[in-house]
Design a protein around this motif. Structure first.
Motif, PDB file in Angstrom:
ATOM      1  N   UNK A  17       0.637  -1.248   0.108  1.00  0.00           N
ATOM      2  CA  UNK A  17       0.040   0.046   0.119  1.00  0.00           C
ATOM      3  C   UNK A  17       0.922   1.158  -0.093  1.00  0.00           C
ATOM      4  N   UNK A  18       0.875   2.378  -0.900  1.00  0.00           N
ATOM      5  CA  UNK A  18       1.129   3.296  -1.033  1.00  0.00           C
ATOM      6  C   UNK A  18       0.478   4.548  -1.562  1.00  0.00           C
ATOM      7  N   UNK A  19       0.453   5.684  -1.126  1.00  0.00           N
ATOM      8  CA  UNK A  19      -0.395   6.862  -1.452  1.00  0.00           C
ATOM      9  C   UNK A  19       0.629   8.062  -1.747  1.00  0.00           C
ATOM     10  N   UNK A  20       0.021   9.058  -2.762  1.00  0.00           N
ATOM     11  CA  UNK A  20       0.781  10.041  -3.102  1.00  0.00           C
ATOM     12  C   UNK A  20       0.397  11.365  -2.720  1.00  0.00           C
ATOM     13  N   UNK A  21      -0.686  11.460  -1.419  1.00  0.00           N
ATOM     14  CA  UNK A  21      -1.001  12.542  -0.980  1.00  0.00           C
ATOM     15  C   UNK A  21      -0.913  12.420   0.440  1.00  0.00           C
ATOM     16  N   UNK A  22      -1.132  13.926   1.234  1.00  0.00           N
ATOM     17  CA  UNK A  22      -1.417  13.866   2.730  1.00  0.00           C
ATOM     18  C   UNK A  22      -2.501  13.275   3.308  1.00  0.00           C
ATOM     19  N   UNK A  23      -2.343  12.834   4.525  1.00  0.00           N
ATOM     20  CA  UNK A  23      -3.418  12.167   5.185  1.00  0.00           C
ATOM     21  C   UNK A  23      -4.343  12.778   5.749  1.00  0.00           C
ATOM     22  N   UNK A  24      -5.496  12.418   6.249  1.00  0.00           N
ATOM     23  CA  UNK A  24      -6.219  13.073   7.265  1.00  0.00           C
ATOM     24  C   UNK A  24      -5.660  13.597   8.534  1.00  0.00           C
ATOM     25  N   UNK A  25      -4.811  12.986   9.195  1.00  0.00           N
ATOM     26  CA  UNK A  25      -4.322  13.309  10.195  1.00  0.00           C
ATOM     27  C   UNK A  25      -3.276  14.605  10.100  1.00  0.00           C
ATOM     28  N   UNK A  26      -3.097  14.764   8.765  1.00  0.00           N
ATOM     29  CA  UNK A  26      -2.190  15.925   8.399  1.00  0.00           C
ATOM     30  C   UNK A  26      -3.228  17.119   7.965  1.00  0.00           C
ATOM     31  N   UNK A  27      -4.198  16.550   7.144  1.00  0.00           N
ATOM     32  CA  UNK A  27      -5.260  17.556   6.673  1.00  0.00           C
ATOM     33  C   UNK A  27      -6.159  18.258   7.593  1.00  0.00           C
ATOM     34  N   UNK A  28      -6.508  17.481   8.439  1.00  0.00           N
ATOM     35  CA  UNK A  28      -7.623  17.948   9.319  1.00  0.00           C
ATOM     36  C   UNK A  28      -7.018  19.089  10.132  1.00  0.00           C
ATOM     37  N   UNK A  29      -5.611  18.912  10.812  1.00  0.00           N
ATOM     38  CA  UNK A  29      -5.293  19.833  11.669  1.00  0.00           C
ATOM     39  C   UNK A  29      -4.984  21.352  11.170  1.00  0.00           C
ATOM     40  N   UNK A  30      -4.916  21.213   9.556  1.00  0.00           N
ATOM     41  CA  UNK A  30      -4.770  22.384   9.125  1.00  0.00           C
ATOM     42  C   UNK A  30      -6.078  23.139   8.839  1.00  0.00           C
ATOM     43  N   UNK A  31      -7.162  22.490   8.593  1.00  0.00           N
ATOM     44  CA  UNK A  31      -8.653  22.984   8.722  1.00  0.00           C
ATOM     45  C   UNK A  31      -8.979  23.571  10.207  1.00  0.00           C
ATOM     46  N   UNK A  32      -8.563  22.819  10.887  1.00  0.00           N
ATOM     47  CA  UNK A  32      -8.823  23.185  12.510  1.00  0.00           C
ATOM     48  C   UNK A  32      -8.064  24.535  12.773  1.00  0.00           C
ATOM     49  N   UNK A  33      -6.716  24.651  12.299  1.00  0.00           N
ATOM     50  CA  UNK A  33      -6.243  25.862  12.560  1.00  0.00           C
ATOM     51  C   UNK A  33      -6.831  26.937  12.031  1.00  0.00           C
ATOM     52  N   UNK A  34      -7.305  26.786  10.647  1.00  0.00           N
ATOM     53  CA  UNK A  34      -7.887  27.979   9.927  1.00  0.00           C
ATOM     54  C   UNK A  34      -9.261  28.340  10.725  1.00  0.00           C
ATOM     55  N   UNK A  35      -9.845  27.139  11.217  1.00  0.00           N
ATOM     56  CA  UNK A  35     -10.901  27.560  11.976  1.00  0.00           C
ATOM     57  C   UNK A  35     -10.861  28.339  13.430  1.00  0.00           C
ATOM     58  N   UNK A  36      -9.809  28.021  13.989  1.00  0.00           N
ATOM     59  CA  UNK A  36      -9.248  28.604  15.277  1.00  0.00           C
ATOM     60  C   UNK A  36      -8.860  30.106  15.115  1.00  0.00           C
TER      61      UNK A  36
END
Length: 380
Positions: free
Chosen positions: A144-163
């Motif tokens: 298993x491989x992926x080429x994009x960031x994970x939700x563990x990386x994506x969600x904190x960025x959205x949370x930071x924007x919200x806060x």
């Protein structure tokens, strides 16, 4: 025409036919799988995955590929997984039975996770251009491989924007109960709580829901500053539209599944309240992005939405593994993938020991006057 000329023509024709047959015999056809939802509510995103992979296959074939002295022609074996984990396992087995050497897919995290065991048991490389749930690469599978960031990386960025940008104190969260939507929402919830905000409502629907009035009415009573939606554009659009219709003034935040052009048509003018993330770079920030966009538009008659460049690079990583291993054997391609160090369209591609891409990038978008607008890019 005399008999000699007729005979000469016949000999020449026979010779040409034989040469063509020999030339065809000299080319080895190698299948690469593409698995994505190409029918149903999010077919626009699934078809983009397939198109990105197809464009890469066509580019490789046009340039010519020789592995260990043999001329290779790539063939894309594209299947529709219908965004359904059960269907995903079935099409995964079909691709294995078809003899593919590697697979580009799947799109939805839940489908990628379900199908991954099939590929692991067959020891076939699976590279997802867009599945973001961390669990995908945390199963201990070497395939298993992926080429994009994970939700563990994506969600904190959205949370930071919200806060920090929206100064949110009260947050409501809705998800579509899929591995992707729920996983993204869980990560967002943890991040905003850690930042001091209160989650005043947490609701779950499903990935077929288009009537959210009951859920939104419950949320409205809590007067949230921000609403987070974990799901895809096909349901996010109606959700955002109904949030506006029911008189909530809150911004709606969403992950990459919501961050498409399709959501504009589905949400209408209310789309301007959406802020969403992409688990990668926009085309405008890729060195060869404009050229790729032009080629893609000419080939398929539509613009790039989100992850076509990543599907394109997934094929190129597979080809790079063929070259490194000097083989088209699926086991040797898989073995070579872990040492990938490839300069792709989307940037420098290397993987960690789980199969996640090193140094992923994230992008935040807003919508203004119904148009998607770049806000910022960052490394999580």
């Amino acid at each position: 025409m005399n008999s000699y000329m007729k005979h000469g023509f016949a000999v020449a024709a026979l010779s040409a036919a034989c040469n063509a047959a020999f030339a065809a015999d000299d080319i080895t056809v190698i299948k690469i799988g593409s698995a994505a939802p190409t029918t149903g509510a999010i077919a626009n995103l699934g078809k983009e995955n397939e198109n990105g992979a197809r464009l890469a296959v066509e580019d490789v074939n046009r340039r010519g590929l020789v592995i260990n002295g043999k001329k290779i022609k790539l063939e894309l074996d594209a299947v529709d997984d219908q965004a359904d984990p059960r269907q995903g396992t079935q099409v995964a087995q079909r691709l294995v039975d078809d003899g593919v050497v590697a697979v580009v897919g799947h799109l939805n995290s839940g489908v990628s996770i379900a199908a991954s065991r099939i590929y692991h048991d067959a020891q076939i490389l699976q590279i997802s251009p867009d599945s973001t749930n961390p669990k995908f690469t945390q199963q201990g599978f070497n395939t298993t491989y992926r080429l994009v960031a994970t939700d563990a990386q994506q969600s904190p960025v959205l949370a930071h924007y919200a806060l920090e940008t929206l100064k949110a104190k009260k947050v409501a969260i809705v998800d579509d109960s899929t591995a992707y939507g729920q996983g993204l929402a869980d990560q967002f919830s943890s991040a905003v709580k850690s930042g001091g905000a209160t989650v005043v409502a947490r609701e779950a629907t499903n990935d077929k829901t288009i009537d959210f009035k009951g859920v939104i009415t419950k949320i409205k009573g809590q007067s949230p500053d921000v609403i987070f939606y974990g799901g895809m554009d096909a349901t996010a659009g109606p959700f955002i539209k109904q949030v506006a219709q029911l008189g909530l003034n809150a911004k709606v935040l969403g992950g990459d599944g919501t961050c498409s052009d399709e959501v504009i048509a589905l949400a209408g003018p209310a789309v301007d309240r959406l802020v969403c993330s992409i688990a990668g770079l926009p085309l405008s920030r890729m060195k060869a992005g404009p050229a790729f966009e032009k080629e893609y538009q000419q080939r398929f008659g539509m613009p790039v939405q989100i992850y076509a460049p990543y599907a394109y690079d997934a094929v190129m990583v597979i080809v790079d593994a063929m070259k490194k291993s000097g083989s088209t054997d699926h086991a040797k391609i898989l073995a070579a993938a872990s040492a990938t160090d490839y300069q792709g369209l989307t940037g420098q591609i290397q993987f960690d020991d789980k199969g996640d891409v090193r140094s992923p990038r994230l992008t935040l978008y807003g919508y203004k006057d119904g148009k998607k607008t770049l806000l910022t890019t960052m490394t999580p």
